[in-house]
Design an enzyme around this catalytic site. Structure first.
Site, PDB file in Angstrom:
ATOM      1  N   ARG A 173       6.763  -7.715   1.873  1.00 12.46           N
ATOM      2  CA  ARG A 173       7.538  -7.423   2.047  1.00 12.46           C
ATOM      3  C   ARG A 173       8.390  -8.867   3.117  1.00 12.46           C
ATOM      4  O   ARG A 173       9.278  -8.329   3.844  1.00 12.46           O
ATOM      5  CB  ARG A 173       6.709  -6.222   3.743  1.00 12.46           C
ATOM      6  CG  ARG A 173       7.512  -5.968   4.401  1.00 12.46           C
ATOM      7  CD  ARG A 173       6.896  -5.584   5.808  1.00 12.46           C
ATOM      8  NE  ARG A 173       5.616  -3.698   5.440  1.00 12.46           N
ATOM      9  CZ  ARG A 173       4.549  -3.770   6.178  1.00 12.46           C
ATOM     10  NH1 ARG A 173       4.633  -4.449   7.014  1.00 12.46           N
ATOM     11  NH2 ARG A 173       4.417  -2.371   5.651  1.00 12.46           N
ATOM     12  N   THR A 224      -6.230  -1.578   6.706  1.00 21.06           N
ATOM     13  CA  THR A 224      -5.493  -3.025   6.379  1.00 21.06           C
ATOM     14  C   THR A 224      -7.758  -3.754   5.735  1.00 21.06           C
ATOM     15  O   THR A 224      -7.376  -5.019   5.400  1.00 21.06           O
ATOM     16  CB  THR A 224      -6.000  -3.854   8.032  1.00 21.06           C
ATOM     17  OG1 THR A 224      -6.630  -3.125   9.039  1.00 21.06           O
ATOM     18  CG2 THR A 224      -4.250  -3.473   7.958  1.00 21.06           C
ATOM     19  N   ASP A 272      -1.723   6.344   6.195  1.00 18.52           N
ATOM     20  CA  ASP A 272      -1.861   4.853   6.740  1.00 18.52           C
ATOM     21  C   ASP A 272      -3.235   5.017   8.006  1.00 18.52           C
ATOM     22  O   ASP A 272      -2.928   5.332   8.384  1.00 18.52           O
ATOM     23  CB  ASP A 272      -0.337   4.827   6.763  1.00 18.52           C
ATOM     24  CG  ASP A 272      -0.521   3.515   6.833  1.00 18.52           C
ATOM     25  OD1 ASP A 272      -1.010   2.798   6.288  1.00 18.52           O
ATOM     26  OD2 ASP A 272       0.663   2.415   7.040  1.00 18.52           O
ATOM     27  N   LYS A 288       1.087  -1.434  -0.117  1.00 22.24           N
ATOM     28  CA  LYS A 288       0.071  -0.293  -0.123  1.00 22.24           C
ATOM     29  C   LYS A 288       0.731   1.406  -0.310  1.00 22.24           C
ATOM     30  O   LYS A 288       0.530   1.805  -0.918  1.00 22.24           O
ATOM     31  CB  LYS A 288      -0.748   0.265   1.195  1.00 22.24           C
ATOM     32  CG  LYS A 288      -2.278  -1.403   1.224  1.00 22.24           C
ATOM     33  CD  LYS A 288      -3.093  -0.854   2.535  1.00 22.24           C
ATOM     34  CE  LYS A 288      -2.721  -1.498   3.412  1.00 22.24           C
ATOM     35  NZ  LYS A 288      -2.141  -3.004   3.901  1.00 22.24           N
ATOM     36  N   THR A 289       1.987   0.716   0.814  1.00 24.01           N
ATOM     37  CA  THR A 289       2.645   2.392   0.486  1.00 24.01           C
ATOM     38  C   THR A 289       3.802   2.359  -0.357  1.00 24.01           C
ATOM     39  O   THR A 289       3.870   3.409  -0.914  1.00 24.01           O
ATOM     40  CB  THR A 289       3.892   2.402   2.005  1.00 24.01           C
ATOM     41  OG1 THR A 289       3.090   2.439   2.826  1.00 24.01           O
ATOM     42  CG2 THR A 289       4.828   3.316   2.161  1.00 24.01           C
TER      43      THR A 289
END
Ligand code: ADE
Length: 329
Positions: free
Chosen positions: A219, A160, A111, A66-67
């Site tokens: 990640r 989320t 976020d 997302k980032t």
């Protein structure tokens, strides 16, 4: 050279490497093909019209990009990226400071947007809708509102779970994209790409080994790659083959499907303490001594996706597949 300077230098290099692993252009982004296609069209159309991209909500489990996508959007649109998070913006005043400092075409990334305090969220509505905010000056009978016009910007919100974002907030986003867990092939490609950026030589089968133990999450794949790189440099000659990758990941306590210690405790607790379920999430959280949010946002999505548990109206239940993965019947 004094040792401190040396360490600082190394830390800076580590930071640079982290940043370098992140793709900066949409074309370099691996996986999420549908999202990529839709976003690509939206970006092109906005650029063609010379308008900012519409506000965009990204939802999905942590670590899926997302980032990274917010960075890509700012790069593709040529605006600055300003980042914050729901819990960090405590008062409307904080948000006003952020909003009034935005330049035309900037991307504001928030976020955990579902954790914005309600008054702040409501303050954001008019900023999103018509790039205006009403600022109240003075108190009581002297109170008056001053309208402030903002430069057109794009809000990129991340959460989320989409269900956590209030309906009025959700309706103000023009683009809503769901990020799903990555298939092993995509993660393998990500590991190969990261290896080439880090200057690590790796067998494609080793990249696949890391990918299949990464819980569908880029990640995690990049984190595991670094552990395997350490192992290969210390225990071998630096080259990562499949055996080295598997050995190092076993040492890290990662099981063949990437389940970590908390995943396994989650499953064994359902079986051993709650006779396989159904069990409510609060009871599980209490037994595991973990936050409900952690279980719901981090642990459960992948176990559900893998078919190891199911959610029923009366709680979570282990499945045959879940039992089989633990070697039980
Ligand atoms: N690194 C982390 N996520 C990535 C992705 N989706 N594509 C390419 N590189 C990545």
């Amino acid at each position: 050279m004094p040792r401190l300077t040396l360490l600082d230098g190394q830390e800076q290099i580590e930071d640079l490497l982290q940043v370098r692993l992140r793709p900066v252009r949409l074309e370099d982004y691996i996986g999420q093909p549908t999202l990529k296609k839709r976003l690509g069209i939206a970006l092109k159309a906005a650029r063609k019209r010379g308008e900012p991209l519409e506000h965009l909500l990204l939802y999905g489990p942590p670590g899926l990009g997302k980032t990274t996508l917010a960075h890509i959007i700012s790069r593709e649109m040529g605006g600055n990226l300003v980042t914050s998070s729901g819990p960090a913006i405590e008062r409307s005043g904080d948000l006003m400071g952020i909003l009034t400092n935005l330049q035309a075409g900037d991307i504001l990334f928030i976020d955990e947007i579902h954790r914005l305090p309600r008054p702040v969220e409501e303050f954001l509505y008019s900023a999103m809708e018509d790039f205006q905010i009403d600022f109240v000056v003075d108190k009581g009978v002297f109170a008056k509102t001053v309208k402030i016009t903002l430069k057109p910007f794009t809000l990129v919100g991340a959460t989320t779970r989409a269900g956590l974002v209030s309906a009025p907030m959700r309706e103000r986003f023009g683009l809503l994209y769901h990020l799903d867990f990555y298939p092993v092939e995509d993660l393998q490609e990500i590991v190969l790409r990261s290896s080439s950026i880090l200057g690590v030589s790796i067998d494609p089968l080793a990249a696949r080994e890391i990918a299949s133990r990464s819980r569908g999450t880029p990640r995690i794949a990049n984190r595991l790659l670094k552990r395997v790189r350490d192992y290969a440099e210390v225990m071998g000659d630096g080259f990562i083959n499949r055996e080295i990758a598997a050995k190092s990941l076993v040492l890290e306590g990662i099981d063949p499907l990437g389940l970590d210690e908390l995943d396994l405790r989650f499953l064994t607790t359902i079986i051993q303490v709650y006779k396989g379920g159904p069990v409510g999430i609060e009871a599980l959280a209490a037994t595991l001594n973990e936050e409900v949010d952690t279980l719901q946002d981090v642990v459960e999505p992948y176990l559900l996706k893998s078919g190891f548990i199911i959610r029923t109206p009366s709680g979570r239940k282990i499945t045959e597949l879940g039992l089989a993965h633990l070697g039980l019947t």
